[in-house]
Design an enzyme around this catalytic site. Structure first.
Site, PDB file in Angstrom:
ATOM      1  N   GLY A  29      43.045  43.265  29.200  1.00 24.93           N
ATOM      2  CA  GLY A  29      43.730  44.444  28.697  1.00 24.93           C
ATOM      3  C   GLY A  29      45.228  44.321  28.718  1.00 24.93           C
ATOM      4  N   PHE A  33      52.667  49.660  30.203  1.00 30.41           N
ATOM      5  CA  PHE A  33      53.261  49.413  31.513  1.00 30.41           C
ATOM      6  C   PHE A  33      52.745  48.150  32.194  1.00 30.41           C
ATOM      7  CE2 PHE A  33      53.875  53.983  30.968  1.00 30.41           C
ATOM      8  CZ  PHE A  33      55.237  54.079  31.230  1.00 30.41           C
ATOM      9  N   GLY A  34      51.966  47.324  31.514  1.00 32.46           N
ATOM     10  CA  GLY A  34      51.510  46.111  32.173  1.00 32.46           C
ATOM     11  C   GLY A  34      50.277  45.519  31.534  1.00 32.46           C
ATOM     12  N   LYS A  51      45.899  44.928  37.797  1.00 31.65           N
ATOM     13  CA  LYS A  51      46.916  45.473  36.894  1.00 31.65           C
ATOM     14  C   LYS A  51      48.276  45.023  37.400  1.00 31.65           C
ATOM     15  CE  LYS A  51      48.582  49.846  34.966  1.00 31.65           C
ATOM     16  NZ  LYS A  51      48.335  51.303  34.871  1.00 31.65           N
ATOM     17  N   ASP A 145      46.731  62.066  30.105  1.00 30.72           N
ATOM     18  CA  ASP A 145      46.556  61.043  29.072  1.00 30.72           C
ATOM     19  C   ASP A 145      45.091  60.684  28.885  1.00 30.72           C
ATOM     20  OD1 ASP A 145      47.569  59.427  27.063  1.00 30.72           O
ATOM     21  OD2 ASP A 145      47.932  57.713  28.391  1.00 30.72           O
ATOM     22  N   LYS A 147      41.971  60.026  26.940  1.00 24.94           N
ATOM     23  CA  LYS A 147      41.600  59.592  25.594  1.00 24.94           C
ATOM     24  C   LYS A 147      40.552  58.495  25.757  1.00 24.94           C
ATOM     25  CE  LYS A 147      45.731  56.617  25.494  1.00 24.94           C
ATOM     26  NZ  LYS A 147      46.988  56.335  24.766  1.00 24.94           N
ATOM     27  N   ASN A 150      41.180  55.375  27.843  1.00 24.30           N
ATOM     28  CA  ASN A 150      41.349  55.503  29.290  1.00 24.30           C
ATOM     29  C   ASN A 150      40.075  55.931  30.004  1.00 24.30           C
ATOM     30  OD1 ASN A 150      43.994  54.693  29.090  1.00 24.30           O
ATOM     31  ND2 ASN A 150      44.813  56.777  28.980  1.00 24.30           N
TER      32      ASN A 150
END
Length: 347
Positions: A29, A33-34, A51, A145, A147, A150
Site C-alpha cells: 500500500g 502519509f507513507g 506503516k 475519513d 471510505k 480505509n
C-alpha cells in the site's frame, strides 16, 4: 571459506524494538502519509503490516502533528474491528508503526474487482463498522475519513477500520470547524463550517453503504463546488427502507446520532438477523471470504518499491547525529511539546 561474512548479526530481541527485528516482505500500500508493507517478526513469526513515513518528507508535508496524533490515538484504542497498533519506533530516516495485518484487502479493491455487493454482504460490513465507530466515539474520537479504501478485511472476511491520519479527539462542549477528509464522503455539517461532532462519521458510513450497494457514490460533481452542492442539496437517492441509515441531512434523525445511539442501529429492521454480540467476538460467519490464493491488493505497489524507489527500505543502525538529523529531531520534538502543551490548555 568466506561463508562467515554473510552471517546475520545477532539481534537483541529484549532491547528496544527496531526494524532489524522484522523480515521485510512485500509492499501492499501507499498513501499520502507513507507506505505499507508486510513484515514478519523474526522471533515470534507473527505477520504484521508496517506503516512507515520518511521524516524529511513528514516535515516537508507538515504532517508531524498528524503522525503524532495517529500514534497517540492508536495507543489508546484496542478493539477487535479496528487495525490495532502493536509496535511503534523510529530510525534516523523513518517513523514506523506496526499494525494488525489484514490479508483480505480493502473494500475499494473488492468493489473495483467485483462491482456492487449483495445486500447481505453490505449489511454485515455496515454493522461491523458501526461497532468500530461506536468504540471510537465512546473514547471521544472522530475518524473523519471513512471510505472503502480505509476498510480492510481479514482473511475470514471481517471488516476493520484503519487509517487514523486525520482522526481527532473532540469535546462535546466545543464543536470542530476544520474541513478534513475526502470530500465525496463529507457530511453537510462539515462543508457548512457550522461546527460538527461524531455525526460526520455516521454520514460517511451511509455514503460507503450506498457505494457498496450500487457501485457508485450517491453525490457527484465534476468540480468540488458541484460536488459540494450535490451533497448539500440534491435529493437523497436511497431505498425508503434504509434512508435513515444512509444519508440523513437532519442530524437529529440520522441513525447513530439519535438518543438511542448504536441501539438505534441494532433495532432498525434493515439489520434484522444480525448477531451483534457475535460480531464483536468475530464468532459470526462473514457472508464473503476473500480468496486466499489471490493477492487482495494492487500489485503495482510492489513493483514501485522494486523499480522506482531510490532509497528502498532496509534495517539500518542509528547513525551519529548529523546537522540534518539533529534539525529533524528538533523539529519533531518541538512539535510534540507544542502539541501536548496545547492539549493541556484545551483540557
Amino acid at each position: 571459506m568466506g561463508a562467515g561474512c554473510c552471517k546475520e548479526e545477532a539481534i537483541d530481541f529484549d532491547g528496544e524494538i527496531e526494524l532489524s527485528h522484522f523480515h521485510l516482505l512485500r509492499s501492499v500500500g501507499k498513501g499520502a502519509f507513507g507506505k505499507v508493507r508486510v513484515v514478519q517478526h523474526k522471533r515470534t513469526k507473527e505477520i504484521y503490516a508496517l506503516k512507515y513515513i520518511n521524516k524529511t518528507k513528514c516535515i516537508r508535508m507538515r504532517a508531524i502533528e498528524n503522525i503524532i496524533q495517529e500514534r497517540r490515538l492508536l495507543e489508546e484504542v484496542e478493539f477487535p474491528l479496528i487495525c490495532n497498533l502493536r509496535y511503534a519506533f523510529q530510525d534516523d530516516e523513518n517513523l514506523f508503526m506496526v499494525l494488525d495485518l489484514m490479508l483480505g484487502g480493502d473494500l475499494r479493491f473488492h468493489l473495483e474487482r467485483a462491482g456492487p455487493m449483495k445486500e447481505e454482504v453490505v449489511r454485515f460490513y455496515v454493522a461491523e463498522l458501526a461497532l468500530a465507530l461506536d468504540a471510537l466515539h465512546s473514547r471521544r474520537i472522530i475518524h473523519r475519513d471513512l471510505k472503502p479504501d480505509n476498510v480492510l478485511l481479514d482473511e475470514h472476511g471481517h471488516a476493520h477500520l484503519t487509517d487514523f491520519n486525520i482522526a481527532v479527539y473532540y469535546s462535546p462542549a466545543k464543536p470542530l470547524l476544520s474541513i478534513a477528509g475526502s470530500m465525496a464522503y463529507m457530511a453537510p455539517e462539515v462543508l457548512l463550517r457550522k461546527g460538527y461532532f461524531e455525526s460526520v462519521d455516521w454520514w460517511s458510513l451511509g455514503v460507503v453503504m450506498f457505494e457498496l450497494l450500487f457501485g457508485k457514490r450517491p453525490f457527484r460533481g465534476k468540480s468540488n463546488d458541484l460536488l459540494k452542492n450535490s451533497i448539500l442539496r440534491d435529493p437523497l437517492p436511497f431505498p425508503e427502507n434504509a434512508r435513515e441509515i444512509l444519508c440523513e441531512r437532519d442530524i437529529k434523525k440520522r441513525l447513530g446520532c439519535t438518543p438511542d445511539g448504536l441501539n438505534g442501529f441494532k433495532k432498525h429492521p434493515w439489520f434484522e438477523g444480525i448477531e451483534w454480540d457475535k460480531l464483536v467476538t468475530k464468532e459470526a460467519t462473514p457472508p464473503f471470504q476473500p480468496d486466499s490464493k489471490r493477492a487482495n491488493f494492487d500489485a503495482t505497489h510492489e513493483l514501485e518499491e522494486l523499480l522506482m524507489e531510490d532509497n528502498p527500505l532496509k534495517a539500518k543502525k542509528r547513525a551519529q547525529t548529523t546537522p540534518e538529523t539533529e534539525l529533524s529531531n528538533v523539529l519533531i520534538q518541538s512539535t510534540v511539546v507544542a502539541f501536548f502543551v496545547l492539549r493541556m490548555i484545551q483540557k
